[in-house]
Design a protein around this motif. Structure first.
Motif, PDB file in Angstrom:
ATOM      1  N   LYS A  15       0.775  -1.309  -0.082  1.00 54.77           N
ATOM      2  CA  LYS A  15       0.064  -0.063   0.062  1.00 54.77           C
ATOM      3  C   LYS A  15       0.714   1.472   0.005  1.00 54.77           C
ATOM      4  CE  LYS A  15      -3.500   2.141   2.968  1.00 54.77           C
ATOM      5  NZ  LYS A  15      -4.307   2.184   3.973  1.00 54.77           N
ATOM      6  N   TYR A  16       1.973   1.457   0.791  1.00 55.01           N
ATOM      7  CA  TYR A  16       2.745   2.561   0.860  1.00 55.01           C
ATOM      8  C   TYR A  16       3.909   2.506  -0.350  1.00 55.01           C
ATOM      9  CZ  TYR A  16      -0.203   3.777   4.701  1.00 55.01           C
ATOM     10  OH  TYR A  16      -1.060   4.205   5.623  1.00 55.01           O
ATOM     11  N   ALA A  17       4.398   1.480  -0.609  1.00 54.38           N
ATOM     12  CA  ALA A  17       5.463   1.515  -1.533  1.00 54.38           C
ATOM     13  C   ALA A  17       5.263   2.061  -2.629  1.00 54.38           C
ATOM     14  CB  ALA A  17       6.162   0.056  -1.769  1.00 54.38           C
ATOM     15  N   PRO A  18       5.975   3.263  -3.182  1.00 58.21           N
ATOM     16  CA  PRO A  18       5.768   3.999  -4.323  1.00 58.21           C
ATOM     17  C   PRO A  18       6.110   3.140  -5.283  1.00 58.21           C
ATOM     18  CG  PRO A  18       7.659   4.965  -3.326  1.00 58.21           C
ATOM     19  CD  PRO A  18       7.135   3.820  -2.419  1.00 58.21           C
ATOM     20  N   THR A  19       7.167   2.239  -5.539  1.00 58.74           N
ATOM     21  CA  THR A  19       7.359   1.666  -6.719  1.00 58.74           C
ATOM     22  C   THR A  19       7.778  -0.025  -6.129  1.00 58.74           C
ATOM     23  OG1 THR A  19       9.632   1.938  -6.442  1.00 58.74           O
ATOM     24  CG2 THR A  19       8.494   3.517  -7.694  1.00 58.74           C
ATOM     25  N   ARG A  20       7.794  -0.740  -7.406  1.00 58.11           N
ATOM     26  CA  ARG A  20       7.872  -2.283  -6.890  1.00 58.11           C
ATOM     27  C   ARG A  20       9.489  -2.433  -6.322  1.00 58.11           C
ATOM     28  NH1 ARG A  20       5.652  -6.951  -5.596  1.00 58.11           N
ATOM     29  NH2 ARG A  20       7.425  -8.298  -5.453  1.00 58.11           N
ATOM     30  N   GLU A  21      10.476  -1.503  -6.866  1.00 53.23           N
ATOM     31  CA  GLU A  21      11.801  -1.472  -6.556  1.00 53.23           C
ATOM     32  C   GLU A  21      11.786  -1.172  -5.061  1.00 53.23           C
ATOM     33  OE1 GLU A  21      10.903  -0.102  -9.220  1.00 53.23           O
ATOM     34  OE2 GLU A  21      11.512  -1.436 -10.638  1.00 53.23           O
ATOM     35  N   ALA A  22      11.151  -0.067  -4.632  1.00 51.67           N
ATOM     36  CA  ALA A  22      11.211   0.263  -3.213  1.00 51.67           C
ATOM     37  C   ALA A  22      10.362  -0.686  -2.181  1.00 51.67           C
ATOM     38  CB  ALA A  22      10.432   1.781  -3.013  1.00 51.67           C
ATOM     39  N   PHE A  23       9.424  -1.474  -2.787  1.00 52.45           N
ATOM     40  CA  PHE A  23       8.737  -2.336  -1.980  1.00 52.45           C
ATOM     41  C   PHE A  23       9.936  -3.543  -1.649  1.00 52.45           C
ATOM     42  CE2 PHE A  23       7.024  -6.845  -2.030  1.00 52.45           C
ATOM     43  CZ  PHE A  23       6.316  -6.702  -1.087  1.00 52.45           C
ATOM     44  N   ASP A  24      10.615  -3.915  -2.857  1.00 51.51           N
ATOM     45  CA  ASP A  24      11.744  -5.301  -2.771  1.00 51.51           C
ATOM     46  C   ASP A  24      12.861  -4.900  -1.954  1.00 51.51           C
ATOM     47  OD1 ASP A  24      10.124  -6.708  -4.750  1.00 51.51           O
ATOM     48  OD2 ASP A  24      11.218  -5.993  -6.468  1.00 51.51           O
ATOM     49  N   LEU A  25      13.243  -3.701  -1.878  1.00 50.17           N
ATOM     50  CA  LEU A  25      14.447  -3.245  -1.170  1.00 50.17           C
ATOM     51  C   LEU A  25      13.986  -3.134   0.290  1.00 50.17           C
ATOM     52  CD1 LEU A  25      17.268  -2.107  -0.844  1.00 50.17           C
ATOM     53  CD2 LEU A  25      16.209   0.121  -1.134  1.00 50.17           C
TER      54      LEU A  25
END
Length: 198
Positions: A15-25
């Protein structure tokens, strides 16, 4: 206290991750901190709440998402605020205050009001110190993995050298955590996640 399960926590990250890359990290880092915390507590002679550690570890860095701009770039200059931002997110989601403390009370080896005032940190004045065994182990486990580019695991001597730049009191605080919980085996997790150890 009702704590969110793993799927609910993952959904909050999404919900809060702005991008998939940010979520993964961020989510991968939180997952690693959970594994490190569980490893440390497996040998610690303490009574502890495993569900609280899991939820606290998996959510401790959720505030990092608020530091990304629209293009997916992280604002490193304001990074010190990620803990209080995470606490605000969890409060807004109606989660228990005890869980929000894992966000706001895990930075470094603890921040005091003196640290905030003397270093002019952009945080509300106060002490942000881990108090319970659960808070302390998550804060400590967090020191052994960095979301840097590329992500990496740190040994206890590596982190001790890093924290020394903040003064002898911070080194002493890290040494106290080391004495309380021991040192995790970062090698097996590093191989599992494909990150180097420094």
């Amino acid at each position: 206290m009702t704590l969110p399960g793993i799927e609910e926590i993952r959904a909050l990250h999404e919900k809060y991750a702005p991008t998939r890359e940010a979520f993964d990290l961020v989510y991968t880092h939180c997952e690693i901190v959970w594994h490190l915390s569980a490893q440390l507590l497996a040998t610690a002679p303490l009574e502890w709440d495993g569900e609280l550690v899991r939820a606290g570890a998996l959510l401790h860095d959720i505030g990092v998402y608020h530091l990304y701009d629209a293009d997916g770039n992280l604002d490193g200059g304001d990074y010190i605020r990620h803990g209080v931002l995470g606490h605000e997110i969890l409060r807004g989601e109606g989660l228990p205050e005890r869980l929000g403390r894992f966000c706001s009370h895990h930075t470094g080896v603890g921040l005091t009001e003196h640290d905030i005032r003397s270093q002019r940190l952009p945080l509300p004045p106060g002490d942000y110190l881990a108090e319970t065994a659960e808070e302390r182990v998550v804060m400590y486990a967090d020191k052994f993995h960095s979301k840097s580019t590329p992500p990496k695991f740190l040994t206890a001597p590596s982190y001790a050298r890093y924290v020394a730049r903040f003064g002898a009191k911070k080194v002493h605080a890290f040494d106290a955590l080391r004495a309380e919980f021991g040192e995790p085996d970062v090698t097996s997790l590093a191989a599992r996640y494909g990150h180097r150890v420094v």
